[in-house]
Design a protein around this motif. Structure first.
Motif, short mmCIF file in Angstrom:
data_model
loop_
_atom_site.label_atom_id
_atom_site.label_comp_id
_atom_site.label_asym_id
_atom_site.label_seq_id
_atom_site.Cartn_x
_atom_site.Cartn_y
_atom_site.Cartn_z
N TRP A 1 0.60 -0.66 0.07
CA TRP A 1 0.09 0.04 0.16
C TRP A 1 0.85 1.46 -0.07
CZ3 TRP A 1 -0.72 4.56 2.69
CH2 TRP A 1 -1.64 5.18 2.60
N LYS A 2 1.60 1.83 1.16
CA LYS A 2 2.44 2.38 0.81
C LYS A 2 3.76 2.03 -0.47
CE LYS A 2 3.90 2.58 6.01
NZ LYS A 2 4.42 2.19 7.06
N THR B 1 1.27 9.73 -5.87
CA THR B 1 1.19 10.50 -5.34
C THR B 1 2.99 11.43 -6.30
OG1 THR B 1 0.88 9.97 -2.89
CG2 THR B 1 2.69 12.10 -3.26
N ASP B 2 2.81 10.72 -6.43
CA ASP B 2 4.47 11.07 -7.11
C ASP B 2 3.99 11.04 -8.83
OD1 ASP B 2 6.30 10.90 -4.84
OD2 ASP B 2 7.27 9.03 -6.15
N ALA C 1 -6.69 11.64 0.08
CA ALA C 1 -5.18 11.62 -0.04
C ALA C 1 -4.59 10.42 0.86
CB ALA C 1 -4.52 12.72 0.18
N PRO C 2 -4.07 9.83 0.76
CA PRO C 2 -3.88 8.40 1.34
C PRO C 2 -3.66 9.27 3.30
CG PRO C 2 -2.09 9.10 -0.54
CD PRO C 2 -2.94 9.99 -0.86
N GLN D 1 -7.75 1.77 17.14
CA GLN D 1 -8.34 1.43 16.47
C GLN D 1 -8.87 -0.21 16.40
OE1 GLN D 1 -12.55 3.22 16.15
NE2 GLN D 1 -11.12 5.07 16.34
N PRO D 2 -9.69 -0.74 16.27
CA PRO D 2 -10.11 -2.45 15.61
C PRO D 2 -10.12 -1.98 14.03
CG PRO D 2 -10.81 -2.74 17.94
CD PRO D 2 -10.67 -0.83 17.56
N GLY D 3 -9.11 -2.48 13.40
CA GLY D 3 -9.63 -2.10 12.31
C GLY D 3 -8.89 -0.96 11.21
N GLU D 4 -7.91 -0.38 12.20
CA GLU D 4 -6.94 0.62 11.80
C GLU D 4 -6.35 0.17 10.13
OE1 GLU D 4 -2.74 2.17 13.02
OE2 GLU D 4 -3.59 2.01 14.36
N GLN D 5 -6.95 1.25 9.43
CA GLN D 5 -6.68 0.88 8.34
C GLN D 5 -5.27 2.36 7.85
OE1 GLN D 5 -10.13 1.21 6.17
NE2 GLN D 5 -10.19 0.32 7.91
N SER D 6 -5.01 2.44 6.52
CA SER D 6 -4.38 3.14 5.75
C SER D 6 -5.67 3.05 4.16
CB SER D 6 -3.30 3.17 5.24
OG SER D 6 -2.11 3.47 5.83
N THR D 7 -5.67 4.23 3.95
CA THR D 7 -6.44 3.98 2.96
C THR D 7 -6.27 5.06 1.85
OG1 THR D 7 -9.10 3.69 1.88
CG2 THR D 7 -8.65 5.60 3.98
N MET D 8 -6.81 5.49 0.82
CA MET D 8 -6.66 6.43 0.18
C MET D 8 -8.20 5.60 -1.39
SD MET D 8 -2.94 5.36 -2.25
CE MET D 8 -2.69 3.44 -2.26
N PHE D 9 -8.91 6.94 -1.95
CA PHE D 9 -9.66 7.35 -3.30
C PHE D 9 -9.18 8.08 -3.75
CE2 PHE D 9 -12.53 5.59 0.26
CZ PHE D 9 -13.70 4.93 -0.47
#
Length: 137
Positions: A81-82, A89-90, A98-99, A106-114
């Protein structure tokens, strides 16, 4: 055979779709004709057919954000993902969101981008440090 998800939807231009899904996202192209093309979308099959894309509205409330509905996406491991977030981004991709990290601590901590493909189809890419968090309550 490992199960994989199949999703078919419309795009307005196959050349633009190839540049976006194949070039920018790095998805391997599969079979195609003059009216559709398949991609390996992170281990899942998407079939992009020429036509009018589905209508979307920002009606999905997730955390502090209103997100496009309906949308498609994929869950990746955090390292992948990163790497993808940095690549997009580049490339100066116009993000809907944005990311970012949501549900931190919390439970379900996540990174996201749309973001949207060139035909306006919304895509969400999630990243999890721990696969168990995908279905955490």
């Amino acid at each position: 055979m490992q199960p994989c998800f199949h999703l078919a939807y419309h795009v307005t231009n196959l050349d633009e779709a190839r540049a976006f899904y194949g070039g920018l996202l790095g998805c391997k192209e599969g079979r195609s004709t003059q009216t559709w093309v398949d991609f390996n979308f992170f281990g899942h099959q998407v079939s992009l057919h020429l036509g009018k894309p589905f209508e979307t509205t920002n009606t999905g409330k997730v955390g502090d954000h209103m997100v496009p509905m309906p949308h498609l996406g994929v869950v990746l491991d955090m390292e992948t993902w990163k790497t993808l977030a940095q690549k997009l981004t580049d490339a100066n991709l116009a993000f809907v969101i944005a990311p970012t990290v949501r549900f931190e601590g919390q439970p379900g901590e996540q990174s996201t981008m749309f973001f949207k493909d060139p035909s306006g189809n919304p895509i969400e890419i999630k990243g999890f440090a721990d696969e168990a968090g995908v279905f955490a309550a």
